[in-house]
Scaffold this motif. Structure first.
Motif, PDB file in Angstrom:
ATOM      1  N   LYS A  60       0.811  -1.214   0.000  1.00  0.00           N
ATOM      2  CA  LYS A  60       0.000   0.000   0.000  1.00  0.00           C
ATOM      3  C   LYS A  60       0.850   1.273   0.000  1.00  0.00           C
ATOM      4  O   LYS A  60       1.958   1.308   0.528  1.00  0.00           O
ATOM      5  N   THR A  98      -7.323  -6.938  12.247  1.00  0.00           N
ATOM      6  CA  THR A  98      -7.501  -6.068  11.082  1.00  0.00           C
ATOM      7  C   THR A  98      -8.902  -5.491  11.080  1.00  0.00           C
ATOM      8  O   THR A  98      -9.860  -6.152  11.494  1.00  0.00           O
ATOM      9  N   GLN A  99      -9.012  -4.249  10.650  1.00  0.00           N
ATOM     10  CA  GLN A  99     -10.316  -3.606  10.547  1.00  0.00           C
ATOM     11  C   GLN A  99     -10.508  -3.073   9.135  1.00  0.00           C
ATOM     12  O   GLN A  99     -11.138  -3.714   8.300  1.00  0.00           O
ATOM     13  N   CYS A 100      -9.922  -1.924   8.816  1.00  0.00           N
ATOM     14  CA  CYS A 100     -10.009  -1.461   7.424  1.00  0.00           C
ATOM     15  C   CYS A 100      -9.048  -2.248   6.543  1.00  0.00           C
ATOM     16  O   CYS A 100      -9.254  -2.376   5.341  1.00  0.00           O
ATOM     17  N   GLY A 101      -7.990  -2.803   7.128  1.00  0.00           N
ATOM     18  CA  GLY A 101      -7.063  -3.655   6.400  1.00  0.00           C
ATOM     19  C   GLY A 101      -5.952  -2.941   5.668  1.00  0.00           C
ATOM     20  O   GLY A 101      -5.101  -3.590   5.071  1.00  0.00           O
ATOM     21  N   PHE A 102      -5.936  -1.618   5.705  1.00  0.00           N
ATOM     22  CA  PHE A 102      -4.937  -0.891   4.922  1.00  0.00           C
ATOM     23  C   PHE A 102      -3.524  -1.122   5.444  1.00  0.00           C
ATOM     24  O   PHE A 102      -2.581  -1.262   4.658  1.00  0.00           O
ATOM     25  N   SER A 108      -2.604  -3.753   7.179  1.00  0.00           N
ATOM     26  CA  SER A 108      -2.359  -5.180   7.418  1.00  0.00           C
ATOM     27  C   SER A 108      -1.230  -5.768   6.570  1.00  0.00           C
ATOM     28  O   SER A 108      -0.408  -6.533   7.094  1.00  0.00           O
ATOM     29  N   CYS A 157      -1.117   1.692  12.898  1.00  0.00           N
ATOM     30  CA  CYS A 157      -2.501   1.279  12.687  1.00  0.00           C
ATOM     31  C   CYS A 157      -3.394   2.391  13.215  1.00  0.00           C
ATOM     32  O   CYS A 157      -3.252   2.805  14.370  1.00  0.00           O
ATOM     33  N   CYS A 174      -6.927   2.360  13.109  1.00  0.00           N
ATOM     34  CA  CYS A 174      -8.314   2.043  13.460  1.00  0.00           C
ATOM     35  C   CYS A 174      -8.475   0.816  14.352  1.00  0.00           C
ATOM     36  O   CYS A 174      -9.306   0.815  15.251  1.00  0.00           O
ATOM     37  N   THR A 175      -7.706  -0.234  14.135  1.00  0.00           N
ATOM     38  CA  THR A 175      -7.921  -1.464  14.901  1.00  0.00           C
ATOM     39  C   THR A 175      -7.403  -1.349  16.326  1.00  0.00           C
ATOM     40  O   THR A 175      -8.023  -1.830  17.264  1.00  0.00           O
TER      41      THR A 175
END
Length: 225
Positions: free
Chosen positions: A45, A116-120, A122, A153, A155-156
């Motif tokens: 990413k 993981t939440q949004c996964g960006f 990860s 990170c 969000c998670t």
């Protein structure tokens, strides 16, 4: 082992085990846009673009002629010129496993431990941990935290990510470092309460015995030609 130029201006390196050659490579081209736009490997990413977030983390492998060993290390693809990779092997998150063939234990545990939440972030988290495990299959907590120090990170939160990573750590006597991330006093109190109430509910978010084992013999072999 040797790497020979086929021409005076040809760059040669490897990505996920595949040979890549680039004639007249631009020295200002960074690995991140090359992976995403030229090789279409978009699992790596683009985050901050300045090496601060770790979303673009990949693993770089090089052969050390002095020690006759292969050294693996994590790197920010956004800061790495492709011209610095001659003879090196690059491994991205696509290269270690996927749901169509075989998911890697690092990927599986971060997913099953709710890391993981949004996964960006990860893929970068996965590759930082993967690089550590290629060098040290049973890391300590200090080595783990150092390996993840460059990954952000937003969000998670880090607890489930660290919980997932701790399942690879060698055992310690510290209750705070147990794989389930639960303080021993809290766990004992919970188990006592369950036994008194006859509650058979499992409080753990994941079952470690169901995880895929980490098998170093199944990892990428450094290309020799």
């Amino acid at each position: 082992m040797s790497f020979a130029l086929n021409g005076p201006s040809e760059l040669l390196f490897y990505v996920n085990g595949r040979k890549v050659t680039e004639k007249n490579a631009d020295p200002e081209t960074m690995l991140l846009p090359y992976l995403r736009k030229k090789l279409h490997l978009t699992g790596t990413k683009y985050g901050c673009g300045g090496g601060g977030c770790g979303a673009c983390t990949v693993m770089i492998s090089r052969f050390d002629p002095g020690t006759k060993k292969i050294r693996h290390y994590s790197a920010n693809a956004c800061l790495l010129p492709i011209c610095s990779l001659f003879g090196a092997a690059v491994t991205t998150v696509e290269g270690i496993g996927n749901t169509k063939t075989r998911i890697h234990p690092v990927q599986e545990r971060i997913a099953k431990c709710h890391g993981t939440q949004c996964g960006f972030c990860s893929p970068g988290m996965v590759m930082s941990l993967y690089s550590l495990l290629r060098n040290i299959p049973k890391p300590s907590m200090d080595q783990l935290m150092e390996a993840l120090g460059g990954n952000l990170c937003r969000c998670t939160g880090y607890r489930p990510i660290v919980d997932a990573c701790k399942t690879f750590c060698k055992a310690t006597d510290c209750c705070q470092s147990k794989e389930n991330g639960i303080h021993c006093l809290v766990q004992e109190e919970s188990e006592l309460l369950d036994s008194e109430q006859g509650n058979g509910t499992c409080e753990k978010l994941f079952q470690e015995e169901e995880f895929l084992p980490l098998d170093p013999t199944q990892e990428f072999i450094f290309p020799l030609n």
